[in-house]
Design a protein around this motif. Sequence first.
Motif, PDB file in Angstrom:
ATOM      1  N   ILE A   1      -4.095   8.976  -0.718  1.00 41.44           N
ATOM      2  CA  ILE A   1      -5.365   8.921   0.017  1.00 41.44           C
ATOM      3  C   ILE A   1      -6.134   7.663  -0.393  1.00 41.44           C
ATOM      4  O   ILE A   1      -6.668   6.936   0.440  1.00 41.44           O
ATOM      5  N   GLY A   2      -6.158   7.416  -1.703  1.00 43.52           N
ATOM      6  CA  GLY A   2      -6.866   6.235  -2.206  1.00 43.52           C
ATOM      7  C   GLY A   2      -6.299   4.953  -1.629  1.00 43.52           C
ATOM      8  O   GLY A   2      -7.036   4.083  -1.142  1.00 43.52           O
ATOM      9  N   GLU A   3      -4.992   4.847  -1.641  1.00 44.18           N
ATOM     10  CA  GLU A   3      -4.348   3.631  -1.130  1.00 44.18           C
ATOM     11  C   GLU A   3      -4.595   3.494   0.381  1.00 44.18           C
ATOM     12  O   GLU A   3      -4.872   2.399   0.879  1.00 44.18           O
ATOM     13  N   ALA A   4      -4.505   4.613   1.088  1.00 44.45           N
ATOM     14  CA  ALA A   4      -4.740   4.571   2.538  1.00 44.45           C
ATOM     15  C   ALA A   4      -6.176   4.144   2.841  1.00 44.45           C
ATOM     16  O   ALA A   4      -6.423   3.384   3.775  1.00 44.45           O
ATOM     17  N   ALA A   5      -7.124   4.621   2.030  1.00 47.67           N
ATOM     18  CA  ALA A   5      -8.528   4.251   2.240  1.00 47.67           C
ATOM     19  C   ALA A   5      -8.718   2.756   2.015  1.00 47.67           C
ATOM     20  O   ALA A   5      -9.426   2.084   2.766  1.00 47.67           O
TER      21      ALA A   5
ATOM     22  N   MET B   1      -1.618  12.684   5.891  1.00 44.13           N
ATOM     23  CA  MET B   1      -2.899  12.348   5.230  1.00 44.13           C
ATOM     24  C   MET B   1      -3.171  10.853   5.353  1.00 44.13           C
ATOM     25  O   MET B   1      -4.250  10.419   5.729  1.00 44.13           O
ATOM     26  N   VAL B   2      -2.150  10.087   5.001  1.00 40.37           N
ATOM     27  CA  VAL B   2      -2.273   8.633   5.002  1.00 40.37           C
ATOM     28  C   VAL B   2      -2.542   8.120   6.414  1.00 40.37           C
ATOM     29  O   VAL B   2      -3.421   7.294   6.637  1.00 40.37           O
ATOM     30  N   ASP B   3      -1.803   8.661   7.374  1.00 38.32           N
ATOM     31  CA  ASP B   3      -1.969   8.205   8.760  1.00 38.32           C
ATOM     32  C   ASP B   3      -3.351   8.559   9.308  1.00 38.32           C
ATOM     33  O   ASP B   3      -3.927   7.809  10.093  1.00 38.32           O
ATOM     34  N   LEU B   4      -3.870   9.714   8.898  1.00 41.78           N
ATOM     35  CA  LEU B   4      -5.137  10.180   9.465  1.00 41.78           C
ATOM     36  C   LEU B   4      -6.361   9.506   8.850  1.00 41.78           C
ATOM     37  O   LEU B   4      -7.446   9.555   9.421  1.00 41.78           O
ATOM     38  N   ILE B   5      -6.173   8.892   7.690  1.00 42.77           N
ATOM     39  CA  ILE B   5      -7.338   8.271   7.022  1.00 42.77           C
ATOM     40  C   ILE B   5      -7.951   7.194   7.921  1.00 42.77           C
ATOM     41  O   ILE B   5      -9.164   7.189   8.184  1.00 42.77           O
ATOM     42  N   GLN B   6      -7.119   6.296   8.412  1.00 48.29           N
ATOM     43  CA  GLN B   6      -7.617   5.225   9.284  1.00 48.29           C
ATOM     44  C   GLN B   6      -8.279   5.817  10.524  1.00 48.29           C
ATOM     45  O   GLN B   6      -9.371   5.401  10.921  1.00 48.29           O
TER      46      GLN B   6
END
Lengths: 357, 249, 176
Positions: free
Chosen positions: A13-17, A147-152
């Motif tokens: 999540i942190g990296e995606a943010a 999770m990663v895809d939805l962050i953006q």
Amino acid sequence: MGEKVLMKGTEAIGEAAIRANCQCFFGYPITPQTELAAYLAKQMPKLNRVFVQAESEVAAINMIYGAAGTGARVMTSSSSPGISLMSEGISYIAGAELPCLIINIVRGGPGLGSIQPAQSDYFQATKGGGHGDYNMPVYAPSSIQEMVDLIQDAFDVADLYRTPCMMMGDGMLGQMMEPVEFVLRTPRAVPEKDWAATGLHGRAKHNVINSLYLDPQDMENHNIHLQEKFRRIRENEARYELFECDRDNDLMIVAYGTTARICKNVIRDAERDGIRLGLVRPITLWPFPTEAFEQTIDRTHFGYLTVEMSAGQMVEDVRLAVNGRQPVAFYGRMGGMVPHPKDILERVKQMIYQGVK
Amino acid sequence: MPITFTKPRGLTDAPTHYCPGCTHGIVHRLVAEVLEELGVLDKAIGVAPVGCSVLAFEYFACDVFEAAHGRAPAVATGVKRAKPDSVVFTYQGDGDLAAIGTAEIVHAATRGEKITTVFVNNAIYGMTGGQMAPTTLPGQVTETSPYGRDTNIAGFPIRVSEMISTLDGAAYVERVSVDSVKNVLKAKMAIKRAFECQIEGIGFSLVEVLSICPTNWGLSPQESMDWLRDHMLPYYPLGVKKDKTKESE
Amino acid sequence: MTGQEIVFAGFGGQGILSMGKFLAFAGMEAGLNVSWLPSYGPEMRGGTANCSVILTENTIGSPVVTTPTTLVVMNRPSLDKFEPALVENGLLILDSDLVNRSPVRQDIEPVGIPAQSIAERLGNKKVANMVLLGALIKMTQVVPVETLLHAIQRHGKQQFYELNESAIVHGCDFSF
């Protein structure tokens, strides 16, 4: 295509943010999401971005209010008891229409509860939590990749509608590692933040970030404006996945997040026993994807079975969507217990063979 | 005829809602004058509290946030961290800052946030109609201390400036009063100094302004000024409590 | 191969979580779907530690392993806790230097390895976990040893690589 890396949910999540251009993070430690703060504490300074460990969740969400009000892309993260503390601030953020992303790695409750995975903050997330007439988009991914895809997407929706967004995971998604790929996504076109309080810098009129309207008519007008916005979000931003639903099924399971991935195993196991199951998986919990039920309502023989790690908080929304056309039953575990595929299948068989509702 | 006195550019034309005799108007004016004189009005961002000055966002002509009760220092932290080139101030009363918002003010100060807090202390809750504040003096009668503040039951007043000055992150802390022309001028100098401290990046700055509340004290403005001098000054001594600006010279 | 659902369990500080992680990395490099889930919270503060690792060609539903196909235990309490959960004919690998009882169940395949002694001979008791991991991949064939070593080279601390490698190889070569 990027390379697959094995990452813990919280760190992903942190990296995606970071990749979604999040400029500021404010947070307070709480299990089971603290690794996210630790990851950003390490990475944000290297990028000349802001990481502040606040003195409380109350302070953290108000730092979010301040930073979001300047137009910066901002995020905070917590777990259930911390989100309760933040709820006042989230109401203010919704009232002042500030974009931000709030991560809730849900743990068992009520009270101090347990630190194990749960989904018992569904009501809090989807029905308000704080005071006043407001809603916010709530994303419920079921894998670290999602999770990663939805962050953006969540950041974009926040900017597009000037709204807080929440991403709800649970202790399991936060703590587990699985392979993830960071795909460069095309951001949605978001409007310029001409409302932000940045300092005048020559602007004639001062910008005010505020949720106070002492005149009740003004307050109602603001509410009408907010409701209009919530209607647009309901129309455009509901998301869901249908799994094994393009066939006539004995029963449809409704589940989200971690529970949904467990239910996919159940569907596989059920095939062996000659039982056909489909899965309706809400990806947004608000807006609730009622459309998914229109598509499946005629393809289930015994109706719907909602499976949750709560006392059945989503059942109400499922019943509203189904609107009496099919029976809706429930199976769940609470307090941090994770449903076992065997037990879910047992409940399915009860419904099918014994007519237990 | 030459114009010799105008409203500072830092204030809007909105008529204020403050009671007759209230000193908020003076303090608002001092802040606005200082922002103008320091030439930072264009990059100033204010944070208003909950309390009598809840509508300050309508009065300050710079960009302003309205914060939740007590949270102004946290909001200001977010603003300053996101926009480090701006000049950020909170404007808070004693209930907001010294009761519900104690954690936020202490931690903003100890982190050494480059923000300035203007803290208006009139020893009472004004907006809600005159209840006991954390700064209400021993023996003082309020709506919720009808027999006078009994320190056995309600504890003691907080001397905010002295408390904040013990924190390493606090760079400039001074207590002033607006009970006389001379003190008003001193108050302005303190506020200016506090903003300079922020602009020079030295650390957190706070100016506590002893003020009056004729409405809730049940006194005339003139009597209120006397009451401030007779009762508040002995408990809340004026003066500079902390000054790192000198150390850094 | 068919999938493996493995529980690693022992005391905190024995490298329980990291042996699971290295196996997950290797599984990913081998093109399998993998998940790794630790016990967390107060449990990880010095007491017992365990983690669930799944390597499979199927999609992974729950990352929680409730009925492991293989169990690796490095202390007595872990054997007590997880032995009943092992699937029938499941593989039980235990550090025979640390676990002072034999398994109760007759329907499982127990393997005792004096991992502490082997690691001590190699120069550092800390690599006992790697000895057990070597044995695990030899017996389950879940990933090739080269893939595991490559994963350790990429994701482990460089200064421990040679020691880790030799521990893995000794684990593989241990004659049962």
